[in-house]
Design an enzyme around this catalytic site. Structure first.
Site, PDB file in Angstrom:
ATOM      1  N   GLU A  33       0.836  -1.204   0.000  1.00  0.00           N
ATOM      2  CA  GLU A  33       0.000   0.000   0.000  1.00  0.00           C
ATOM      3  C   GLU A  33       0.868   1.250   0.000  1.00  0.00           C
ATOM      4  OE1 GLU A  33      -1.686   0.902   3.821  1.00  0.00           O
ATOM      5  OE2 GLU A  33      -3.565   1.615   2.958  1.00  0.00           O
ATOM      6  N   HIS A  35       2.537   4.559   0.976  1.00  0.00           N
ATOM      7  CA  HIS A  35       2.811   5.194   2.269  1.00  0.00           C
ATOM      8  C   HIS A  35       3.531   6.517   2.037  1.00  0.00           C
ATOM      9  CE1 HIS A  35       1.436   1.598   4.313  1.00  0.00           C
ATOM     10  NE2 HIS A  35       1.608   2.225   5.475  1.00  0.00           N
ATOM     11  N   ASP A  44       3.505  -1.816   5.924  1.00  0.00           N
ATOM     12  CA  ASP A  44       2.569  -2.467   6.847  1.00  0.00           C
ATOM     13  C   ASP A  44       2.860  -3.940   7.114  1.00  0.00           C
ATOM     14  OD1 ASP A  44       1.321  -0.073   7.144  1.00  0.00           O
ATOM     15  OD2 ASP A  44      -0.547  -0.635   6.152  1.00  0.00           O
ATOM     16  N   HIS A 119      -1.946  -3.434   9.421  1.00  0.00           N
ATOM     17  CA  HIS A 119      -2.748  -2.664   8.451  1.00  0.00           C
ATOM     18  C   HIS A 119      -4.192  -2.659   8.971  1.00  0.00           C
ATOM     19  CE1 HIS A 119      -4.058  -1.312   4.428  1.00  0.00           C
ATOM     20  NE2 HIS A 119      -4.851  -2.368   4.317  1.00  0.00           N
ATOM     21  N   GLU A 121      -7.110  -1.946   8.017  1.00  0.00           N
ATOM     22  CA  GLU A 121      -8.236  -2.459   7.232  1.00  0.00           C
ATOM     23  C   GLU A 121      -8.369  -3.979   7.311  1.00  0.00           C
ATOM     24  OE1 GLU A 121      -6.148  -0.036   6.400  1.00  0.00           O
ATOM     25  OE2 GLU A 121      -6.964   1.294   4.869  1.00  0.00           O
ATOM     26  N   HIS A 176      -1.503   7.402   9.223  1.00  0.00           N
ATOM     27  CA  HIS A 176      -0.997   6.672   8.055  1.00  0.00           C
ATOM     28  C   HIS A 176       0.203   7.397   7.431  1.00  0.00           C
ATOM     29  CE1 HIS A 176      -1.068   4.036   4.593  1.00  0.00           C
ATOM     30  NE2 HIS A 176      -0.940   5.103   3.836  1.00  0.00           N
ATOM     31  N   GLU A 181       4.511   5.628  11.913  1.00  0.00           N
ATOM     32  CA  GLU A 181       5.094   4.683  10.951  1.00  0.00           C
ATOM     33  C   GLU A 181       6.446   5.171  10.422  1.00  0.00           C
ATOM     34  OE1 GLU A 181       1.582   2.138   8.887  1.00  0.00           O
ATOM     35  OE2 GLU A 181       1.791   4.184   8.149  1.00  0.00           O
TER      36      GLU A 181
END
Ligand SMILES: [Zn+2]
Length: 260
Positions: A33, A35, A44, A119, A121, A176, A181
């Site tokens: 994904e 970032h 992630d 992650h 989701e 995010h 992170e």
């Protein structure tokens, strides 16, 4: 040479570890994904993989290869699924992967598994995979499998949040590709973090609902949902050490319980 990485073991070594247990199998769950312009797309799964590796140095555990694809990126927590590179699974696919892998661990004789998610989701699809595996195994007469499921960021203490976010914590969803992170990336894979490419967009402002198809104009073009410029390696070290210590403590309690 000893290794805790399941993919690096022969089946004979693995079987010995399982038989001499108690042993927990750690399954990192991530995503491919976007970032932002500064973090790798594997963030992630790379972060929970590193956490799991460090945990396996402290408690009797084997680290399974990570699930490196995740459920579809959502605008209000991951920037949305419209970015090039973001490569997502349907929920039913992710659920089936988690179910199948856990069922296989149980066939090997493993009775303690931890699904370590990186992650947001993925959470409920992982839960569903775990539930389906347990139901199938119960029907086959296996009643003693226990699965811990966790999102690593939930192990952050209030003191560390204060230290890492002196201007106030925006919440995990808006984090995010931001301070948390990015700091963790600077600690775990500094060679992959491009701080010189960091785009300093203002924090995203979302209404309290989703629209499908997603409103791409709600998402900052960089894909970063809140400013990352407060990220430092020092913060990353504090966060990483805290996750490893606190998650290892929680998991060792669940392993010990297996011996009673
Ligand atoms: Zn992320």
């Amino acid at each position: 040479m000893t290794t805790n990485m399941m993919a690096e073991m022969t089946w004979v070594e693995y079987q010995r570890r399982v038989k001499t247990g108690p042993l927990m199998v750690l399954l990192p769950l991530g995503a491919l994904e976007q970032h932002g312009h500064h973090l790798p797309m594997g963030t992630d799964h790379l972060l929970p993989l590193a956490i799991c590796k460090a945990i396996a140095e402290r408690i009797p555990a084997v680290v399974a290869p990570p699930v490196a694809y995740g459920y579809k990126s959502q605008p209000r927590m991951g920037g949305g699924n419209h970015f090039p590179g973001t490569t997502s699974l349907d929920g039913s696919t992710l659920t089936a992967i988690v179910r199948d892998v856990i069922r296989e661990f149980a066939r090997h004789g493993v009775r303690r598994v931890a699904v370590v998610n990186g992650h947001c989701e993925n959470a409920f699809f992982a839960i569903e995979g775990i539930e389906l595996a347990l139901r199938e195994l119960r029907a086959a007469g296996i009643n003693d499998l226990k699965v811990v499921r966790l999102d690593y960021w939930e192990f952050t203490t209030a003191a560390t949040l204060d230290r890492c976010f002196p201007q106030g914590f925006p919440g995990y969803a808006l984090e995010h590709a931001a301070v948390l992170e990015t700091s963790m990336g600077l600690q775990v894979f500094p060679e992959l973090v491009r701080m010189d490419c960091l785009v300093d967009d203002p924090a995203a402002v979302f209404p309290p609902y989703d629209v499908h198809p997603a409103r791409q104009e709600w998402v900052p073009p960089s894909g970063v949902l809140s400013p990352a410029k407060g990220a430092t390696r020092e913060k990353g070290r504090v966060l990483f050490d805290e996750y490893v210590e606190r998650i290892a403590d929680a998991l060792s309690k669940e392993i010990e319980e297996a011996q009673r």
